[in-house]
Write a protein that holds these residues in place. Sequence first.
Motif, mmCIF file in Angstrom:
data_model
loop_
_atom_site.group_PDB
_atom_site.id
_atom_site.type_symbol
_atom_site.label_atom_id
_atom_site.label_comp_id
_atom_site.label_asym_id
_atom_site.label_seq_id
_atom_site.Cartn_x
_atom_site.Cartn_y
_atom_site.Cartn_z
ATOM 1 N N GLU A 101 0.864 -1.192 0.000
ATOM 2 C CA GLU A 101 0.000 0.000 0.000
ATOM 3 C C GLU A 101 0.893 1.231 0.000
ATOM 4 O OE1 GLU A 101 -3.369 -0.528 0.083
ATOM 5 O OE2 GLU A 101 -3.014 -2.693 0.264
ATOM 6 N N THR A 102 0.668 2.126 -0.933
ATOM 7 C CA THR A 102 1.493 3.330 -1.020
ATOM 8 C C THR A 102 0.627 4.529 -1.390
ATOM 9 O OG1 THR A 102 3.398 2.025 -1.737
ATOM 10 C CG2 THR A 102 3.498 4.392 -2.155
ATOM 11 N N GLY A 103 0.923 5.652 -0.746
ATOM 12 C CA GLY A 103 0.273 6.904 -1.093
ATOM 13 C C GLY A 103 1.195 7.743 -1.950
ATOM 14 N N HIS A 104 0.613 8.643 -2.718
ATOM 15 C CA HIS A 104 1.420 9.567 -3.511
ATOM 16 C C HIS A 104 0.572 10.759 -3.941
ATOM 17 C CE1 HIS A 104 0.487 7.881 -7.834
ATOM 18 N NE2 HIS A 104 -0.565 7.819 -7.054
ATOM 19 N N VAL A 145 -3.111 14.106 -2.514
ATOM 20 C CA VAL A 145 -2.539 12.935 -1.859
ATOM 21 C C VAL A 145 -3.611 11.840 -1.814
ATOM 22 C CG1 VAL A 145 -1.505 12.022 0.250
ATOM 23 C CG2 VAL A 145 -0.998 14.374 -0.475
ATOM 24 N N HIS A 146 -3.244 10.656 -2.274
ATOM 25 C CA HIS A 146 -4.155 9.508 -2.300
ATOM 26 C C HIS A 146 -3.298 8.242 -2.303
ATOM 27 C CE1 HIS A 146 -3.021 10.065 -6.490
ATOM 28 N NE2 HIS A 146 -3.388 8.814 -6.718
ATOM 29 N N GLY A 147 -3.921 7.092 -2.230
ATOM 30 C CA GLY A 147 -3.157 5.855 -2.165
ATOM 31 C C GLY A 147 -3.675 4.770 -3.078
ATOM 32 N N HIS A 148 -2.856 3.739 -3.230
ATOM 33 C CA HIS A 148 -3.192 2.582 -4.061
ATOM 34 C C HIS A 148 -2.760 1.298 -3.367
ATOM 35 C CE1 HIS A 148 -4.125 5.038 -7.578
ATOM 36 N NE2 HIS A 148 -3.020 5.732 -7.326
ATOM 37 N N THR A 164 4.363 7.379 1.821
ATOM 38 C CA THR A 164 3.811 8.371 0.899
ATOM 39 C C THR A 164 4.971 8.884 0.065
ATOM 40 O OG1 THR A 164 2.131 8.990 2.514
ATOM 41 C CG2 THR A 164 2.478 10.501 0.677
#
Length: 149
Positions: A13-16, A28-31, A77
């Motif tokens: 899980e990573t945000g960017h 900012v959101h994640g996948h 992130t």
Amino acid sequence: MSVIRITKQFSFETGHALYGYDGKCRNVHGHSYKLSVTVIGSPITDTRHVKLGMVIDFGDLKKIVKEEIVDKFDHATVFNKNTPHLELANELSQRGHNVILADYQPTSENMVVDFAEKIKARLPKEIQLHSLKLQETESSFAEWHASDH
């Protein structure tokens, strides 16, 4: 001698946030990323070798990818180091969050190139990285293939 490709899959899980982007992904959101790592080589034929018949032990490949990618990017992130979100990145870091300031825009395309370089550097010389597939959503992914480089 046979040449075989083997693949191991990973999830993290990573945000960017995409600096300067003209759509929602500037926020900012994640996948929930899925990474498929395919290497190519010849199975070990030395009958005295404990890994007889393997191109590479799946556990050894897992260790490389876990140390270079999963452990660093999972629940992190990622920001482009040139982002105006630098203040936010610093604040998050000071509060104990895992923040990565990348030399690139953190798109799937750039991330998969970064991951390929990190993995290639750690593989035994007789094993080549064949391809990577980084799936960002159920229907969107980027691929890196050695044959393209």
